[in-house]
Scaffold this motif. Structure first.
Motif, PDB file in Angstrom:
ATOM      1  N   THR A 200       0.791  -1.267  -0.010  1.00 35.55           N
ATOM      2  CA  THR A 200      -0.048   0.144  -0.006  1.00 35.55           C
ATOM      3  C   THR A 200       1.003   1.285  -0.039  1.00 35.55           C
ATOM      4  O   THR A 200       0.428   1.973  -0.685  1.00 35.55           O
ATOM      5  CB  THR A 200      -0.876  -0.059   1.231  1.00 35.55           C
ATOM      6  OG1 THR A 200      -1.811  -1.136   1.159  1.00 35.55           O
ATOM      7  CG2 THR A 200      -1.701   1.459   1.401  1.00 35.55           C
ATOM      8  N   GLU A 201       2.071   1.223   0.671  1.00 33.46           N
ATOM      9  CA  GLU A 201       2.999   2.190   0.682  1.00 33.46           C
ATOM     10  C   GLU A 201       3.958   2.320  -0.556  1.00 33.46           C
ATOM     11  O   GLU A 201       4.735   3.284  -0.821  1.00 33.46           O
ATOM     12  CB  GLU A 201       3.503   2.066   2.059  1.00 33.46           C
ATOM     13  CG  GLU A 201       2.872   2.609   3.494  1.00 33.46           C
ATOM     14  CD  GLU A 201       3.914   2.098   4.316  1.00 33.46           C
ATOM     15  OE1 GLU A 201       5.111   2.940   4.614  1.00 33.46           O
ATOM     16  OE2 GLU A 201       3.452   1.568   5.605  1.00 33.46           O
ATOM     17  N   GLY A 202       3.718   1.371  -1.566  1.00 26.92           N
ATOM     18  CA  GLY A 202       4.376   1.420  -2.729  1.00 26.92           C
ATOM     19  C   GLY A 202       5.948   0.908  -2.323  1.00 26.92           C
ATOM     20  O   GLY A 202       6.728   1.169  -3.356  1.00 26.92           O
ATOM     21  N   LEU A 203       6.278   0.119  -1.436  1.00 32.85           N
ATOM     22  CA  LEU A 203       7.474  -0.368  -1.071  1.00 32.85           C
ATOM     23  C   LEU A 203       7.741  -1.772  -1.689  1.00 32.85           C
ATOM     24  O   LEU A 203       8.972  -2.117  -1.823  1.00 32.85           O
ATOM     25  CB  LEU A 203       7.798  -0.288   0.350  1.00 32.85           C
ATOM     26  CG  LEU A 203       7.635   1.234   1.094  1.00 32.85           C
ATOM     27  CD1 LEU A 203       7.547   0.858   2.500  1.00 32.85           C
ATOM     28  CD2 LEU A 203       8.732   1.966   0.539  1.00 32.85           C
ATOM     29  N   LEU A 204       6.655  -2.579  -2.158  1.00 31.21           N
ATOM     30  CA  LEU A 204       7.032  -3.703  -2.736  1.00 31.21           C
ATOM     31  C   LEU A 204       5.972  -3.965  -3.592  1.00 31.21           C
ATOM     32  O   LEU A 204       4.869  -3.263  -3.492  1.00 31.21           O
ATOM     33  CB  LEU A 204       7.277  -4.658  -1.749  1.00 31.21           C
ATOM     34  CG  LEU A 204       6.410  -4.926  -0.569  1.00 31.21           C
ATOM     35  CD1 LEU A 204       4.964  -5.554  -0.867  1.00 31.21           C
ATOM     36  CD2 LEU A 204       7.090  -5.572   0.627  1.00 31.21           C
ATOM     37  N   THR A 205       5.893  -4.787  -4.462  1.00 35.00           N
ATOM     38  CA  THR A 205       4.751  -5.408  -5.256  1.00 35.00           C
ATOM     39  C   THR A 205       4.334  -6.931  -4.855  1.00 35.00           C
ATOM     40  O   THR A 205       5.333  -7.871  -4.804  1.00 35.00           O
ATOM     41  CB  THR A 205       5.203  -5.556  -6.635  1.00 35.00           C
ATOM     42  OG1 THR A 205       5.206  -4.135  -6.952  1.00 35.00           O
ATOM     43  CG2 THR A 205       3.693  -5.944  -7.627  1.00 35.00           C
ATOM     44  N   ARG A 206       3.114  -6.905  -4.368  1.00 30.91           N
ATOM     45  CA  ARG A 206       2.905  -8.511  -3.947  1.00 30.91           C
ATOM     46  C   ARG A 206       2.555  -9.272  -5.215  1.00 30.91           C
ATOM     47  O   ARG A 206       1.921  -8.981  -6.163  1.00 30.91           O
ATOM     48  CB  ARG A 206       1.363  -8.363  -3.281  1.00 30.91           C
ATOM     49  CG  ARG A 206       1.596  -7.653  -1.864  1.00 30.91           C
ATOM     50  CD  ARG A 206       0.353  -7.696  -1.174  1.00 30.91           C
ATOM     51  NE  ARG A 206       0.099  -9.036  -0.592  1.00 30.91           N
ATOM     52  CZ  ARG A 206      -1.053  -9.638  -0.455  1.00 30.91           C
ATOM     53  NH1 ARG A 206      -2.389  -8.527  -0.583  1.00 30.91           N
ATOM     54  NH2 ARG A 206      -1.434 -10.859  -0.115  1.00 30.91           N
ATOM     55  N   VAL A 207       3.204 -10.673  -5.111  1.00 30.62           N
ATOM     56  CA  VAL A 207       2.965 -11.511  -6.067  1.00 30.62           C
ATOM     57  C   VAL A 207       2.439 -12.969  -5.305  1.00 30.62           C
ATOM     58  O   VAL A 207       2.319 -12.934  -4.164  1.00 30.62           O
ATOM     59  CB  VAL A 207       4.158 -12.071  -6.662  1.00 30.62           C
ATOM     60  CG1 VAL A 207       4.484 -10.546  -7.595  1.00 30.62           C
ATOM     61  CG2 VAL A 207       5.238 -12.321  -5.994  1.00 30.62           C
ATOM     62  N   TYR A 208       1.990 -13.727  -6.210  1.00 24.96           N
ATOM     63  CA  TYR A 208       1.538 -15.163  -5.515  1.00 24.96           C
ATOM     64  C   TYR A 208       2.741 -15.691  -4.760  1.00 24.96           C
ATOM     65  O   TYR A 208       3.810 -16.028  -5.222  1.00 24.96           O
ATOM     66  CB  TYR A 208       1.198 -16.125  -6.727  1.00 24.96           C
ATOM     67  CG  TYR A 208       0.708 -17.424  -6.094  1.00 24.96           C
ATOM     68  CD1 TYR A 208      -0.486 -17.549  -5.544  1.00 24.96           C
ATOM     69  CD2 TYR A 208       1.491 -18.545  -6.139  1.00 24.96           C
ATOM     70  CE1 TYR A 208      -0.847 -18.942  -5.003  1.00 24.96           C
ATOM     71  CE2 TYR A 208       1.245 -19.941  -5.567  1.00 24.96           C
ATOM     72  CZ  TYR A 208      -0.020 -19.983  -5.049  1.00 24.96           C
ATOM     73  OH  TYR A 208      -0.570 -21.169  -4.627  1.00 24.96           O
ATOM     74  N   GLY A 209       2.445 -15.897  -3.376  1.00 23.23           N
ATOM     75  CA  GLY A 209       3.373 -16.525  -2.502  1.00 23.23           C
ATOM     76  C   GLY A 209       4.112 -15.614  -1.735  1.00 23.23           C
ATOM     77  O   GLY A 209       5.110 -15.825  -0.692  1.00 23.23           O
ATOM     78  N   GLY A 210       4.125 -14.234  -2.083  1.00 29.67           N
ATOM     79  CA  GLY A 210       5.181 -13.492  -1.374  1.00 29.67           C
ATOM     80  C   GLY A 210       5.239 -12.311  -1.961  1.00 29.67           C
ATOM     81  O   GLY A 210       4.060 -11.291  -2.240  1.00 29.67           O
ATOM     82  N   ALA A 211       6.361 -11.342  -2.359  1.00 24.12           N
ATOM     83  CA  ALA A 211       6.643 -10.013  -2.860  1.00 24.12           C
ATOM     84  C   ALA A 211       7.890  -9.932  -3.651  1.00 24.12           C
ATOM     85  O   ALA A 211       8.749 -10.889  -3.372  1.00 24.12           O
ATOM     86  CB  ALA A 211       6.408  -8.992  -1.699  1.00 24.12           C
TER      87      ALA A 211
ATOM     88  N   GLY B 238      14.583  -6.023 -12.370  1.00 27.67           N
ATOM     89  CA  GLY B 238      14.309  -6.872 -11.114  1.00 27.67           C
ATOM     90  C   GLY B 238      13.148  -6.438 -10.606  1.00 27.67           C
ATOM     91  O   GLY B 238      12.901  -6.807  -9.146  1.00 27.67           O
ATOM     92  N   THR B 239      12.266  -5.456 -11.043  1.00 29.71           N
ATOM     93  CA  THR B 239      11.110  -4.907 -10.288  1.00 29.71           C
ATOM     94  C   THR B 239      10.030  -5.304 -11.081  1.00 29.71           C
ATOM     95  O   THR B 239       9.844  -5.731 -12.401  1.00 29.71           O
ATOM     96  CB  THR B 239      11.244  -3.400  -9.935  1.00 29.71           C
ATOM     97  OG1 THR B 239      10.974  -2.716 -11.350  1.00 29.71           O
ATOM     98  CG2 THR B 239      12.627  -3.048  -9.507  1.00 29.71           C
ATOM     99  N   ALA B 240       8.789  -5.068 -10.482  1.00 31.81           N
ATOM    100  CA  ALA B 240       7.574  -5.272 -10.946  1.00 31.81           C
ATOM    101  C   ALA B 240       6.626  -4.087 -10.489  1.00 31.81           C
ATOM    102  O   ALA B 240       6.588  -3.453  -9.476  1.00 31.81           O
ATOM    103  CB  ALA B 240       6.806  -6.507 -10.708  1.00 31.81           C
ATOM    104  N   SER B 241       5.327  -4.010 -11.386  1.00 28.80           N
ATOM    105  CA  SER B 241       4.168  -3.087 -11.225  1.00 28.80           C
ATOM    106  C   SER B 241       3.076  -4.104 -11.436  1.00 28.80           C
ATOM    107  O   SER B 241       3.011  -5.276 -11.444  1.00 28.80           O
ATOM    108  CB  SER B 241       4.233  -2.072 -12.220  1.00 28.80           C
ATOM    109  OG  SER B 241       5.331  -1.241 -12.158  1.00 28.80           O
ATOM    110  N   ALA B 242       1.898  -3.470 -11.140  1.00 25.15           N
ATOM    111  CA  ALA B 242       0.515  -4.213 -10.772  1.00 25.15           C
ATOM    112  C   ALA B 242       0.055  -4.927 -11.936  1.00 25.15           C
ATOM    113  O   ALA B 242      -0.614  -5.912 -11.676  1.00 25.15           O
ATOM    114  CB  ALA B 242      -0.532  -3.186 -10.230  1.00 25.15           C
ATOM    115  N   HIS B 243       0.539  -4.353 -13.219  1.00 29.04           N
ATOM    116  CA  HIS B 243      -0.373  -4.899 -14.281  1.00 29.04           C
ATOM    117  C   HIS B 243       0.492  -5.297 -15.129  1.00 29.04           C
ATOM    118  O   HIS B 243       1.332  -4.753 -15.977  1.00 29.04           O
ATOM    119  CB  HIS B 243      -1.369  -4.032 -14.899  1.00 29.04           C
ATOM    120  CG  HIS B 243      -2.125  -3.201 -13.837  1.00 29.04           C
ATOM    121  ND1 HIS B 243      -3.280  -3.952 -13.517  1.00 29.04           N
ATOM    122  CD2 HIS B 243      -2.312  -2.153 -13.177  1.00 29.04           C
ATOM    123  CE1 HIS B 243      -4.026  -3.348 -12.951  1.00 29.04           C
ATOM    124  NE2 HIS B 243      -3.418  -2.098 -12.437  1.00 29.04           N
TER     125      HIS B 243
END
Length: 255
Positions: free
Chosen positions: A45-56, A210-215
């Motif tokens: 929510t704070e934009g510090l990571l992107t959640r993915v299946y099983g973690g972040a 090495g990073t990801a966004s929501a879509h």
């Protein structure tokens, strides 16, 4: 363990490993997975990571608005843009995505280059005014965050285009989540543009690797390759190479 301590530990682990597996860290800390997932939701929510299946996985800083992005990793974008410009051949038809990296590509194109450039970015089109290239500007509703045309009119116009090459801008490039961006409509438009080109290359400056966004825009196996800064995180570059995707590494050039 206090929530603040867990938060710091999770961010430290994300920076070190490039990924958090909720189940593994829950066992390590002797906590429930629900507690770890709650922490990850708050950090996302704070934009510090992107959640993915099983973690972040790490969140991309490139989801900032257009004006702010012009100040992020400008030297890295310039290196990537110089390498990407070499993919544009005389006589070809090229789709240029919107964004600050593709705008830098224009600056590296020879002004006398005879080609056709299709774009849904008015910023890109204006930058090409003094170039010999024929410019086709796709219209639609202006998505101000990225300074590009979007919506049904832009999608319909894109469907009439056939191109040799699409230079794709994204905000995240990750071996698991592939190519991502921060807006669902923008991701859909990028997919349409990719479907109209014989080859698609995604461009990635250091902050995107090495990073990801929501879509998700596309998985890595649906592009011809990536043009990445050779100075990006070595571990992230290695993981991308392991996927088998073609990588063109952009490095400093001597003058």
């Amino acid at each position: 363990m206090l929530a603040a301590v867990r938060r710091d530990l999770l961010l430290e682990r994300l920076q070190r490993d490039g990924r958090i597996v909720a189940k593994e860290i829950a066992v390590e800390l002797d906590l429930s997975e629900d507690s770890i997932r709650r922490d990850l939701r708050e950090l996302a929510t704070e934009g510090l990571l992107t959640r993915v299946y099983g973690g972040a996985i790490p969140a991309s800083p490139a989801v900032a608005d257009y004006g702010a992005r012009t100040e992020i990793a400008s030297e890295s974008k310039d290196r990537v843009a110089a390498a990407a410009a070499e993919l544009v051949l005389p006589g070809s038809t090229v789709i240029l995505d919107g964004g600050t990296t593709t705008l830098s590509v224009v600056r590296h194109l020879p002004r006398g280059l005879d080609c056709t450039i299709v774009t849904h970015s008015p910023t890109i089109a204006v930058a090409l005014l003094e170039h010999a290239a024929e410019v086709i500007l796709l219209g639609g509703r202006l998505f101000k965050h990225s300074a590009v045309a979007s919506g049904s009119a832009a999608v319909e116009a894109a469907g009439r285009i056939n191109a040799d090459l699409f230079l794709l801008g994204v905000t995240g490039i990750h071996p698991t989540t592939g190519l991502t961006t921060g807006d669902s409509d923008e991701a859909a438009m990028k997919r349409v543009l990719a479907s109209r080109a014989a080859e698609t290359y995604a461009l990635g400056s250091v902050e995107k690797v090495g990073t990801a966004s929501a879509h998700q825009v596309l998985p890595l196996d649906q592009v011809a390759g990536l043009v990445l800064d050779a100075e990006a995180d070595a571990a992230a570059l290695g993981q991308l190479r392991d996927t088998g995707v073609r990588i063109i590494e952009a490095a400093h050039r001597s003058h």
